[in-house]
Structure formats: C-alpha cells, structure tokens
Design an enzyme around this catalytic site. Structure first.
Site, PDB file in Angstrom:
ATOM      1  N   GLY A  94      41.385  50.888  21.699  1.00 38.96           N
ATOM      2  CA  GLY A  94      41.575  50.519  23.099  1.00 38.96           C
ATOM      3  C   GLY A  94      42.103  49.101  23.130  1.00 38.96           C
ATOM      4  O   GLY A  94      43.292  48.852  23.276  1.00 38.96           O
TER       5      GLY A  94
ATOM      6  N   CYS B 136      33.113  31.359  44.718  1.00 37.14           N
ATOM      7  CA  CYS B 136      31.921  30.607  45.092  1.00 37.14           C
ATOM      8  C   CYS B 136      30.769  30.977  44.166  1.00 37.14           C
ATOM      9  O   CYS B 136      29.756  31.534  44.577  1.00 37.14           O
ATOM     10  CB  CYS B 136      31.567  30.898  46.548  1.00 37.14           C
ATOM     11  SG  CYS B 136      30.313  29.800  47.208  1.00 37.14           S
TER      12      CYS B 136
END
Length: 425
Positions: free
Chosen positions: A274, A345
């Site tokens: 992968g 944030c």
C-alpha cells in the site's frame, strides 16, 4: 533510489516537472500532487511476485486505482466503499486467477457482506466469525485466512498488526477450528495471508515465512496461494533504508516452493503493498500564512493541518519538507530552525512532532508569508485520512502523468460540507 524530490533544508520549485507555484495558483492550497512515474517505478520493483495486490486504503482516488490497474496490479478492498471504488476504476469482480478484487477485513459489516455476495468476491477472513457469516450466504466458495502469527512489527505501536495487542487476523492457534468451521459451511480454504505491520525487516520476515509454512501445513493441499502481506518500508528521512527486495522475494519464494513440493501443485505468491506504492509519489503543497516567534521558537504557520495530513499527529511521523519561494525562484537562501504548525484550533496541529506529541523544529530555508511549504512522501495515508475538522473543505488532488497535470478530485465547497445536514422544523 530516493524517488521523492523533497529533501530537507532545500528549495524545491517543481514536482514531476510541474511548477509548484503554478500548481498552487491554479488549484489553490492546500493541494495534493501525485507523480504517476513514481508509482510505476515501485510497481516494477515488485515484478518478481506472481501478483501485486494494491492495498488501496493507502491512497484510493479512482484515478490512482485506474493507474495501478493499467500497470497490471490487482487490488485489495477493506470495505464496501472500496469494493465500489475498485469497480468504478475498471476492476472486474469475480474469481479470476488472480482475482482482481479481494475483500480483506476483520469483520463483515452488513453492507460489506451484501456486496461480496452480490459481486461473487473472494474473501480474506480476519476473524473466525466471518467464516460462519460468509458460509451462510455464499456456500461452496473458496476463502483465504489472514493469520496473526503471534508477533508483529511496526515503526509505531499503531502500525503493528501482529501479536496479542493487535485486533488483526485469526490467532495462530485457532486455525484448526477455522478449518472445521469452513468444512461445516461448505467453504474451501484456498489461501493464506500474513501481515505483521509496517517496515518489516528480513529478520522478522524469516519468522513470518516459518509461521506461514507451519500454518499452511495445518490446512493442507487445498492451499493454492499465499500472500506476503504488505509493510515494505518507505524512505521518509535520512537513515531510512529500503528492504533488500531480492532477499525479500527469495525468502518468500523458498516458502512457496516448499509448500508446492509438499502439496504436489503450484502455489502462487502475492504481495500486498500500500504505502510502498503510493507514499513517495505524493506531495502536499501549503502556503505559509504567518511567521512568528514564540519565546525561543520560530513558527511557520501554514494553511494545511492534520485535517489534511494526520500522520504526524497520529504516529509522530517524519515527512521531508522544503520551501518553494512565492516567485518560483530557485536561488539559495539561508536556513533557520522552524516549527511547522497548521491552522486548526488544536495544540497538536504540528507537522514537526515526534511520537508522543513532542514538538521539534526543522532546519528549513528562511521563508516569508506567501512562500510555499512542500511536504513530501505524502501519498500514503494523507488524503484518505482527511477530515472536515473545523469545517475545513477537503482539498484538490492532482495526478501528473506523461508530463500533464490532471485534476483528479476537485476541492470541496462549503455546500459539499453541509450537504445532508438538516435543521429540523
């Protein structure tokens, strides 16, 4: 060869022959860019194996699946959605040799069970219960077993897929029980799969090969294929090394030949890369939007965050980084130590961190607002793990092939983000 062009402490102005500034200006930032030639090179590396089965969870854009399909690579799917992606990219379901699509997982959710039955898909079972569930609706078919040999390996505890702390696979001493389950369900165990985690080295590999031989003997001559799994290491930073692929293949080929001699028929040998195929093809381009000092630390704050590339916050992963000046100039600059932060944030929205959340700095060329940060080796587990956290849109993806930069996924709009949300009346 280190295929990814991004090297630390450097200025980079092109990706696969394309101007970084032009890519950023045309598609906006952040943006993922993939180099098709790198994927093709990694596929050639593995040509000795009978089948290369791409683990699409690493990078599953249908344009990437189409690319690997055109290079003769078959595909692995871990969900109903990945099955549908493979079909959309041109793969044909069914029991060909080798099958073009195999469903591999530790469970069937209801959607996955329905789709493997509908499309007559081979299944690589990672839990004994899957055998019972598959046999109840698909009797008479063949299955393979994913075995947890009792040990694992990985660059992070979160990428180790073997041993008793891992949820993956069928525990090695349950093989006899699984053979009985298969017999009761009128299923034939035709293959065996072992994958112990990422970054596997030859020492661990020899243990896996020994475990594979032992497990196949418990099942017997119905076995016609074995899978080496994935986990081939990728170069992310200086000192990282590729595995000796010739030695890697030699170990697995010897296992295959032993089993073929014992069972009296040929055994096919698959490998399931992968990250190895996709990591080095990918780049994440972000724009520097602030340069600020916090005590003794200098921060470059960019417009990409862990909503785009989560590997650093998940694993403390190191990615090579370079600067592209806003004007596209390749002139040398001085360097300075900087911490790379994103816009989210969250205090953890830092690209330069080590496992455990320890923030570190990186020596990079001096940069200003408007310059670009280019993050390399971002093709694996980048976009596929992206999110809309902080209501950030998913970004564009671009595939460069044969000298042409093709938009293969448009960036999301706000309307895309809120589609499906409803204020009740």
């Amino acid at each position: 060869m280190y295929a990814n062009a991004v090297v630390g402490n450097s200025i980079v102005t092109t990706i696969a022959g394309q101007s970084v500034t032009e890519l950023a200006q045309k598609h906006g930032t952040p943006v993922f860019v993939y180099d098709a030639a790198v994927i093709a090179e990694r596929i050639r590396d593995l040509a000795a194996f009978d089948a290369i089965r791409y683990a699409q969870k690493a990078l599953s854009n249908i344009a990437i699946l189409d690319l690997v399909r055109r290079h003769g690579v078959v595909v692995d799917a871990v969900s109903a959605g990945e099955v549908q992606r493979a079909i959309a990219a041109g793969y044909k379901p069914g029991h060909a040799h080798p099958p073009q699509i195999v469903y591999t997982a530790d469970i069937f959710d209801r959607a996955a069970l329905e789709i493997v039955a509908k499309y007559d898909l081979p299944v690589n079972c990672g839990s004994p219960d899957m055998i019972d569930q598959y046999g109840a609706i698909c009797p008479g078919r063949g299955i393979t077993l994913r075995i947890n040999p009792g040990f694992g390996h990985g660059h992070s505890k979160k990428t180790n897929t073997g041993g008793q702390q891992s949820k993956h696979g069928i525990w090695h001493d349950q093989v006899a029980d699984c053979a009985e389950r298969a017999k009761r369900a009128n299923l034939t165990i035709t293959g065996m799969h072992m994958h112990i985690g990422s970054g596997t080295d030859l020492e661990h590999l020899s243990q896996v090969c020994g475990a594979m031989e032992k497990t196949c003997r418990l099942v017997g001559p119905t076995i016609t294929s074995i899978s080496a799994g994935g986990g081939l290491p990728t170069i992310y930073k200086p000192g990282d090394k590729y595995v000796d692929l010739a030695a890697y293949f030699k170990l697995w080929d010897a296992t295959r030949q032993k089993l073929a001699n014992e069972f009296g028929h040929a055994i096919s040998l698959e490998i399931e890369p992968g990250r190895y195929l996709s990591a080095e093809c990918g780049y994440l381009i972000a724009e520097i939007r602030a340069v600020k000092r916090m005590g003794e630390n200098l921060f470059y704050i960019v417009d990409a965050g862990f909503n785009n590339l989560a590997r650093p916050i998940l694993y403390g992963s190191h990615h090579p980084m370079a600067i592209c000046p806003a004007d596209g100039s390749s002139a040398a600059r001085g360097t300075q130590d900087a911490i790379i932060g994103g816009p989210l944030c969250e205090s953890g929205d830092i690209f330069t961190q080590e496992e455990g959340g320890f923030v570190v700095s990186r020596e990079l060329p001096t940069a200003s607002v408007g310059d670009y940060l280019v993050i390399g080796c971002a093709g694996a587990y980048g976009y596929v793990m992206a999110s809309n956290y902080n209501s950030k849109p998913l970004v564009a993806e671009v595939l460069v092939e044969n000298g042409k930069a093709n938009l293969v996924r448009a960036a999301q709009t706000f309307e895309d983000i809120v589609r499906g949300e409803v204020i009740p009346k």
